[in-house]
Design a protein around this motif. Structure first.
Motif, PDB file in Angstrom:
ATOM      1  N   ASP A   8      11.999   0.261   8.133  1.00  0.00           N
ATOM      2  CA  ASP A   8      11.752  -0.408   7.389  1.00  0.00           C
ATOM      3  C   ASP A   8      12.568  -0.195   5.842  1.00  0.00           C
ATOM      4  O   ASP A   8      12.666  -1.576   5.621  1.00  0.00           O
ATOM      5  CB  ASP A   8      11.032  -1.102   7.799  1.00  0.00           C
ATOM      6  CG  ASP A   8       9.756   0.281   6.907  1.00  0.00           C
ATOM      7  OD1 ASP A   8       9.851   1.061   6.749  1.00  0.00           O
ATOM      8  OD2 ASP A   8       8.274  -0.373   6.925  1.00  0.00           O
ATOM      9  N   THR A  11       8.394   1.983   4.451  1.00  0.00           N
ATOM     10  CA  THR A  11       7.380   2.588   4.725  1.00  0.00           C
ATOM     11  C   THR A  11       8.044   4.542   4.614  1.00  0.00           C
ATOM     12  O   THR A  11       9.026   4.782   5.348  1.00  0.00           O
ATOM     13  CB  THR A  11       7.125   2.519   6.083  1.00  0.00           C
ATOM     14  OG1 THR A  11       6.576   1.307   6.487  1.00  0.00           O
ATOM     15  CG2 THR A  11       5.847   3.815   6.753  1.00  0.00           C
ATOM     16  N   ASP A  15       3.842   8.236   4.743  1.00  0.00           N
ATOM     17  CA  ASP A  15       2.614   7.113   4.387  1.00  0.00           C
ATOM     18  C   ASP A  15       2.058   7.854   5.044  1.00  0.00           C
ATOM     19  O   ASP A  15       1.512   7.348   6.945  1.00  0.00           O
ATOM     20  CB  ASP A  15       3.567   5.874   4.181  1.00  0.00           C
ATOM     21  CG  ASP A  15       4.131   5.132   2.742  1.00  0.00           C
ATOM     22  OD1 ASP A  15       4.051   6.301   1.740  1.00  0.00           O
ATOM     23  OD2 ASP A  15       4.323   4.272   2.623  1.00  0.00           O
ATOM     24  N   TYR A  18      -0.792   2.443   8.843  1.00  0.00           N
ATOM     25  CA  TYR A  18      -1.999   1.182   8.448  1.00  0.00           C
ATOM     26  C   TYR A  18      -2.568   0.659   9.804  1.00  0.00           C
ATOM     27  O   TYR A  18      -2.470   0.471  10.942  1.00  0.00           O
ATOM     28  CB  TYR A  18      -0.946  -0.158   8.537  1.00  0.00           C
ATOM     29  CG  TYR A  18       0.232  -0.308   7.495  1.00  0.00           C
ATOM     30  CD1 TYR A  18       0.325  -0.604   5.779  1.00  0.00           C
ATOM     31  CD2 TYR A  18       1.377   1.135   8.132  1.00  0.00           C
ATOM     32  CE1 TYR A  18       0.401  -0.549   5.014  1.00  0.00           C
ATOM     33  CE2 TYR A  18       2.270   0.994   6.610  1.00  0.00           C
ATOM     34  CZ  TYR A  18       1.809   0.209   5.285  1.00  0.00           C
ATOM     35  OH  TYR A  18       2.638   0.427   4.689  1.00  0.00           O
ATOM     36  N   CYS A  20      -4.240  -2.710  11.345  1.00  0.00           N
ATOM     37  CA  CYS A  20      -4.756  -4.315  11.703  1.00  0.00           C
ATOM     38  C   CYS A  20      -5.052  -4.271  11.976  1.00  0.00           C
ATOM     39  O   CYS A  20      -5.517  -4.260  12.985  1.00  0.00           O
ATOM     40  CB  CYS A  20      -2.487  -4.180  11.839  1.00  0.00           C
ATOM     41  SG  CYS A  20      -0.744  -3.673  11.646  1.00  0.00           S
ATOM     42  N   GLU A  30      -0.855   1.223  13.119  1.00  0.00           N
ATOM     43  CA  GLU A  30       0.493   1.125  13.225  1.00  0.00           C
ATOM     44  C   GLU A  30       1.366   1.922  12.551  1.00  0.00           C
ATOM     45  O   GLU A  30       0.423   2.523  11.419  1.00  0.00           O
ATOM     46  CB  GLU A  30       1.447  -0.701  12.612  1.00  0.00           C
ATOM     47  CG  GLU A  30       0.434  -1.409  14.045  1.00  0.00           C
ATOM     48  CD  GLU A  30       0.876  -1.119  15.553  1.00  0.00           C
ATOM     49  OE1 GLU A  30       2.297  -0.760  15.491  1.00  0.00           O
ATOM     50  OE2 GLU A  30       0.319  -1.858  15.757  1.00  0.00           O
ATOM     51  N   TYR A  33       3.937  -1.496   8.817  1.00  0.00           N
ATOM     52  CA  TYR A  33       3.798  -3.128   8.405  1.00  0.00           C
ATOM     53  C   TYR A  33       3.733  -3.938   8.764  1.00  0.00           C
ATOM     54  O   TYR A  33       4.989  -3.925   9.438  1.00  0.00           O
ATOM     55  CB  TYR A  33       4.281  -2.419   6.533  1.00  0.00           C
ATOM     56  CG  TYR A  33       3.298  -4.112   6.548  1.00  0.00           C
ATOM     57  CD1 TYR A  33       2.138  -4.855   5.414  1.00  0.00           C
ATOM     58  CD2 TYR A  33       4.112  -5.226   6.101  1.00  0.00           C
ATOM     59  CE1 TYR A  33       1.379  -5.676   5.110  1.00  0.00           C
ATOM     60  CE2 TYR A  33       3.684  -6.610   5.827  1.00  0.00           C
ATOM     61  CZ  TYR A  33       2.111  -6.929   5.374  1.00  0.00           C
ATOM     62  OH  TYR A  33       1.590  -7.825   5.461  1.00  0.00           O
ATOM     63  N   ARG A  34       3.130  -4.651   9.729  1.00  0.00           N
ATOM     64  CA  ARG A  34       3.169  -5.811  10.568  1.00  0.00           C
ATOM     65  C   ARG A  34       2.981  -6.955  10.036  1.00  0.00           C
ATOM     66  O   ARG A  34       1.958  -6.590   8.532  1.00  0.00           O
ATOM     67  CB  ARG A  34       2.553  -4.958  11.386  1.00  0.00           C
ATOM     68  CG  ARG A  34       3.558  -4.216  12.531  1.00  0.00           C
ATOM     69  CD  ARG A  34       2.751  -3.564  13.590  1.00  0.00           C
ATOM     70  NE  ARG A  34       2.965  -5.150  15.015  1.00  0.00           N
ATOM     71  CZ  ARG A  34       3.796  -5.343  15.564  1.00  0.00           C
ATOM     72  NH1 ARG A  34       5.102  -4.450  15.728  1.00  0.00           N
ATOM     73  NH2 ARG A  34       3.992  -6.635  16.351  1.00  0.00           N
ATOM     74  N   LYS A  35       3.169  -8.540  10.002  1.00  0.00           N
ATOM     75  CA  LYS A  35       3.107  -9.594   9.609  1.00  0.00           C
ATOM     76  C   LYS A  35       2.301 -10.213  11.085  1.00  0.00           C
ATOM     77  O   LYS A  35       1.286 -10.646  11.158  1.00  0.00           O
ATOM     78  CB  LYS A  35       4.100  -9.962   9.596  1.00  0.00           C
ATOM     79  CG  LYS A  35       4.869 -10.028   8.009  1.00  0.00           C
ATOM     80  CD  LYS A  35       5.450 -10.225   7.803  1.00  0.00           C
ATOM     81  CE  LYS A  35       5.367 -10.074   6.133  1.00  0.00           C
ATOM     82  NZ  LYS A  35       7.138 -11.123   5.409  1.00  0.00           N
ATOM     83  N   CYS A  47      -3.253  -6.487   7.153  1.00  0.00           N
ATOM     84  CA  CYS A  47      -2.605  -4.847   7.146  1.00  0.00           C
ATOM     85  C   CYS A  47      -2.317  -3.977   6.391  1.00  0.00           C
ATOM     86  O   CYS A  47      -1.818  -4.610   5.661  1.00  0.00           O
ATOM     87  CB  CYS A  47      -1.335  -4.872   8.148  1.00  0.00           C
ATOM     88  SG  CYS A  47      -0.486  -3.810   8.136  1.00  0.00           S
ATOM     89  N   MET A  48      -3.617  -3.186   5.992  1.00  0.00           N
ATOM     90  CA  MET A  48      -3.587  -2.244   5.239  1.00  0.00           C
ATOM     91  C   MET A  48      -3.634  -0.580   4.762  1.00  0.00           C
ATOM     92  O   MET A  48      -3.697  -0.224   6.441  1.00  0.00           O
ATOM     93  CB  MET A  48      -4.488  -2.152   4.147  1.00  0.00           C
ATOM     94  CG  MET A  48      -5.928  -2.339   4.370  1.00  0.00           C
ATOM     95  SD  MET A  48      -7.311  -1.849   3.523  1.00  0.00           S
ATOM     96  CE  MET A  48      -6.956  -3.869   2.420  1.00  0.00           C
ATOM     97  N   PRO A  49      -2.995   0.018   4.459  1.00  0.00           N
ATOM     98  CA  PRO A  49      -3.079   1.700   4.414  1.00  0.00           C
ATOM     99  C   PRO A  49      -3.975   1.675   5.594  1.00  0.00           C
ATOM    100  O   PRO A  49      -5.180   1.759   4.373  1.00  0.00           O
ATOM    101  CB  PRO A  49      -2.518   1.809   3.373  1.00  0.00           C
ATOM    102  CG  PRO A  49      -1.662   1.459   2.971  1.00  0.00           C
ATOM    103  CD  PRO A  49      -2.128  -0.001   2.946  1.00  0.00           C
TER     104      PRO A  49
END
Length: 59
Positions: A8, A11, A15, A18, A20, A30, A33-35, A47-49
């Motif tokens: 992506d 990331t 890191d 995430y 989610c 994950e 990062y995903r939506k 969706c956060m660390p």
């Protein structure tokens, strides 16, 4: 040393994962990062660390 990133381009390899969450109740870790939910495809609520998610849960 040059930082390495996942596909992506945002990331970093170093890191944290995430956390989610989707409206249907699916909870996933994950790498990137995903939506949308990887199980049902719905828009994610969160969706956060994972290190930030854990800290928020302790408050």
């Amino acid at each position: 040393m040059k930082e390495q990133f996942y596909n992506d381009g945002v990331t970093r390899i170093t890191d944290p994962f995430y956390t989610c969450l989707c409206p249907a109740g699916h909870k996933h870790w994950e790498i990137m990062y995903r939506k949308t939910c990887s199980t049902c495809g719905q828009q994610l609520v969160l969706c956060m660390p994972s290190n930030r998610y854990t800290a928020a849960q302790k408050k």
